[in-house]
Design a protein around this motif. Structure first.
Motif, short mmCIF file in Angstrom:
data_model
loop_
_atom_site.label_atom_id
_atom_site.label_comp_id
_atom_site.label_asym_id
_atom_site.label_seq_id
_atom_site.Cartn_x
_atom_site.Cartn_y
_atom_site.Cartn_z
N GLY A 146 0.94 -1.25 -0.09
CA GLY A 146 0.52 -0.18 0.09
C GLY A 146 0.77 1.11 -0.03
O GLY A 146 0.27 2.17 -0.31
N ILE A 147 1.44 1.29 0.77
CA ILE A 147 2.76 2.14 0.74
C ILE A 147 3.41 2.18 -0.12
O ILE A 147 3.92 3.63 -0.83
CB ILE A 147 4.31 2.11 2.06
N GLU A 148 4.19 1.39 -1.22
CA GLU A 148 5.00 1.59 -2.46
C GLU A 148 3.38 2.31 -3.71
O GLU A 148 4.06 3.18 -4.47
CB GLU A 148 4.95 -0.07 -2.90
N LEU A 149 1.96 1.65 -3.18
CA LEU A 149 1.56 1.78 -4.43
C LEU A 149 1.39 3.48 -4.19
O LEU A 149 1.63 4.49 -5.33
CB LEU A 149 -0.20 1.68 -4.55
N LEU A 150 1.79 4.62 -3.25
CA LEU A 150 1.53 5.50 -2.83
C LEU A 150 2.90 6.56 -3.65
O LEU A 150 2.72 6.97 -3.77
CB LEU A 150 1.89 5.96 -1.33
N SER A 151 3.66 5.98 -3.90
CA SER A 151 5.31 5.96 -4.53
C SER A 151 5.18 5.91 -5.53
O SER A 151 4.99 6.81 -6.19
CB SER A 151 6.31 5.45 -3.49
N TYR A 152 4.73 4.77 -6.08
CA TYR A 152 4.28 4.68 -7.50
C TYR A 152 2.96 5.50 -8.27
O TYR A 152 3.65 5.00 -9.25
CB TYR A 152 4.90 3.07 -7.75
N ALA A 153 2.85 5.52 -7.97
CA ALA A 153 1.21 6.53 -8.27
C ALA A 153 1.31 7.27 -7.68
O ALA A 153 0.44 8.28 -8.56
CB ALA A 153 -0.05 5.02 -7.65
N SER A 154 1.60 8.32 -6.44
CA SER A 154 1.05 9.41 -6.57
C SER A 154 2.30 10.14 -7.46
O SER A 154 1.26 11.04 -7.82
CB SER A 154 1.32 9.85 -4.98
N GLY A 155 3.08 9.70 -8.04
CA GLY A 155 4.02 10.16 -8.47
C GLY A 155 3.23 11.05 -9.58
O GLY A 155 3.82 12.00 -9.99
N PRO A 156 2.75 10.19 -10.23
CA PRO A 156 2.48 10.42 -11.52
C PRO A 156 1.61 11.34 -11.89
O PRO A 156 1.41 12.41 -13.16
CB PRO A 156 2.46 8.94 -12.34
N MET A 157 1.06 10.97 -10.71
CA MET A 157 -0.59 11.92 -11.09
C MET A 157 0.80 13.65 -10.83
O MET A 157 -0.98 14.46 -10.88
CB MET A 157 -1.17 11.69 -9.51
N LEU A 158 0.78 13.15 -8.88
CA LEU A 158 1.30 15.15 -8.89
C LEU A 158 1.96 15.46 -10.57
O LEU A 158 2.11 16.83 -10.45
CB LEU A 158 2.30 14.58 -7.85
N GLY A 159 2.55 14.39 -11.26
CA GLY A 159 3.85 14.53 -11.86
C GLY A 159 3.07 15.28 -13.09
O GLY A 159 3.25 16.44 -14.20
N ASN A 160 1.65 14.78 -13.20
CA ASN A 160 0.97 15.50 -14.52
C ASN A 160 -0.33 16.85 -14.04
O ASN A 160 0.17 17.61 -15.50
CB ASN A 160 -0.14 14.17 -14.80
N ALA A 161 -0.12 16.89 -12.19
CA ALA A 161 -0.97 18.19 -12.30
C ALA A 161 0.36 19.67 -12.76
O ALA A 161 0.23 20.72 -12.66
CB ALA A 161 -1.59 18.26 -11.46
N ARG A 162 1.60 18.97 -12.69
CA ARG A 162 2.88 19.66 -12.21
C ARG A 162 3.18 19.91 -14.32
O ARG A 162 3.20 21.53 -14.03
CB ARG A 162 3.85 18.95 -11.77
N ALA A 163 2.32 19.31 -14.51
CA ALA A 163 3.25 19.59 -16.52
C ALA A 163 2.17 20.57 -16.32
O ALA A 163 2.25 21.56 -17.25
CB ALA A 163 3.14 18.28 -16.98
N SER A 164 0.98 20.46 -16.59
CA SER A 164 -0.56 21.22 -16.94
C SER A 164 -0.15 22.17 -16.38
O SER A 164 -0.07 23.57 -17.07
CB SER A 164 -1.19 20.57 -16.54
N LEU A 165 0.12 22.74 -15.34
CA LEU A 165 0.77 23.65 -14.72
C LEU A 165 1.59 25.01 -15.90
O LEU A 165 1.59 25.70 -15.60
CB LEU A 165 0.50 23.76 -12.71
N MET A 166 2.37 23.57 -14.63
CA MET A 166 4.03 24.85 -15.83
C MET A 166 3.74 24.96 -16.98
O MET A 166 4.10 25.48 -17.55
CB MET A 166 5.44 23.69 -15.70
N GLY A 167 3.12 23.99 -18.38
CA GLY A 167 2.68 24.12 -19.53
C GLY A 167 1.76 25.70 -19.85
O GLY A 167 2.03 26.20 -20.43
#
Length: 439
Positions: free
Chosen positions: A358-379
């Motif tokens: 469950g903790i691993e899921l947070l690491s490899y799933a939260s990153g892409p979600m936040l990353g796409n939000a970051r990419a959209s804002l920077m875009g």
């Protein structure tokens, strides 16, 4: 004269695919087959949702908010999914979750068939499906440790990567064609069908009940799992490096806009498939990863290479060079994933495996979600190329900073690590005891 052929044979053997987990475990074969089918449909929907959101809103922010809406359900359900994976029958959790995912995908299909599809349905169903998948994922991860031999965990990690990449290469390309030719409803209908087939396979997996003395799912058991993870700096390194890499360099939310800038909307599926092409090559030639023992250092090098390749994609002038850079990024990310999964399955005690998953899921799933939000804002601020390039460079800097701050993770060696040796001894003792048990 015989030296070169012999050397080539050894090289090919090290680069070939190890199929022993599929050969030796019926349950792993069923789980693997289910995963291939489900991943195929899910990846098609992954293209359909942002495409449909872009068509309905024509907004960077609206597309990025899809990932943000999925974040809270992923965190809450991922942690709780880990707790129930250690307390209940993991097979039952997997099958019931699959049914829930079928329902959410069918709801997306119905919405897409309406004369006036509703934007809020994409957000709500995206959040629900992410929550259900997050409940399911820890059980899926934990059962691999149960149904695959200790010495085959690295091979299983490579095969799991191969399964993911099979769907991630073909499905987005097909999904891009489906949504542009027949609309998002066709993609959601196909995904619904894959869940039906997958459930048939999963129903044949043997029951996998929790241990008799397993702690019931509770806040206390969750805290116990978190405390164990925090107490192991090597595990924390796998989580933190992956989160940093994804937050700064994940940019799939930019792909619909990048395809338009390149005047190649038909290449949208190609962009989504690029990373998976590189990852597939890494998986098919990944037998050599079983010979690596310094998994922490391997994760660091691979994660830094991922960021550098994304930064290079920002400079590429055409679709094929961008494809090559993204494929290189995907290969690096896949190698990182193989090393992380091997560390987890070879060192974590089985009674904690679900909660740690469950903790691993947070690491490899939260990153892409936040990353796409970051990419959209920077875009939105500086454009698609700026978001890609700055994100990739920030990724490299963050990974190198974490490598310096986490020496225990950087120096991890499976041949000497106390947790790896203890888990290996436990598995060997269990195998001997099972061999002595009368049939």
């Amino acid at each position: 004269m015989h030296f070169v052929p012999a050397a080539m044979k050894r090289l090919l053997r090290h680069l070939s695919l190890d199929l022993s987990p599929l050969r030796d475990s019926r349950d792993y074969r069923l789980l693997f087959g289910s995963g291939v089918i489900t991943m195929f449909g899910t990846m098609i929907s992954m293209v359909a949702v942002p495409y449909q959101m872009k068509e309905l809103t024509d907004s960077y922010l609206a597309v990025g908010l899809v990932s943000l809406a999925e974040f809270v359900p992923m965190v809450v359900c991922g942690l709780w999914g880990g707790a129930i994976a250690d307390a209940l029958d993991r097979r039952k959790i997997i099958v019931l979750s699959e049914l829930g995912l079928l329902v959410t995908t069918a709801a997306l299909m119905v919405n897409a068939m309406l004369p006036d599809p509703q934007v809020w349905v994409l957000y709500v169903m995206g959040a629900l499906s992410t929550g259900i998948a997050s409940l399911q994922r820890p059980s899926l991860e934990a059962v691999i440790q149960q149904v695959v031999k200790h010495e085959q965990q690295s091979a299983a990690a490579v095969l799991s990567s191969l399964r993911w990449n099979f769907g991630a290469i073909v499905a987005p390309a097909l999904g891009g064609l489906m949504v542009t030719a027949w609309g998002p409803a066709s993609a959601y209908a196909f995904d619904t069908l894959t869940f039906l087939v997958s459930m048939v396979l999963l129903s044949r997996v043997r029951s996998l009940p929790a241990a008799e003395d397993a702690a019931p799912a509770s806040l206390r058991s969750l805290v116990e799992g978190v405390r164990y993870a925090v107490g192991r700096k090597d595990l924390m390194g796998t989580y933190l490096v992956d989160i940093a890499a994804m937050v700064f360099a994940m940019s799939t939310a930019l792909f619909p806009f990048l395809a338009d800038e390149l005047k190649a909307p038909q290449a949208l599926g190609l962009l989504y498939s690029a990373a998976a092409v590189g990852a597939l090559i890494a998986s098919l030639t990944g037998r050599w990863t079983a010979r690596v023992q310094r998994h922490g250092l391997g994760v660091i090098v691979a994660a830094a290479a991922w960021g550098a390749a994304v930064a290079l994609a920002a400079l590429a002038p055409n679709i094929w060079l961008i494809f090559a850079c993204l494929a290189l990024a995907g290969a690096a990310d896949m190698i990182s994933g193989i090393f992380r999964m091997t560390m987890w399955n070879q060192t974590i005690p089985p009674e904690l495996r679900g909660r740690l998953a469950g903790i691993e899921l947070l690491s490899y799933a939260s990153g892409p979600m936040l990353g796409n939000a970051r990419a959209s804002l920077m875009g939105n601020i500086g454009g698609t190329r700026f978001s890609l390039g700055a994100g990739g460079l920030l990724c490299v800097a963050a990974v190198l900073g974490l490598a310096s701050a986490l020496p225990k993770f950087r120096r991890y060696d499976a041949r000497t690590d106390e947790h790896a040796l203890a888990e290996k001894a436990r598995r060997e003792a269990d195998a001997k005891a099972e061999a002595k048990t009368p049939t």
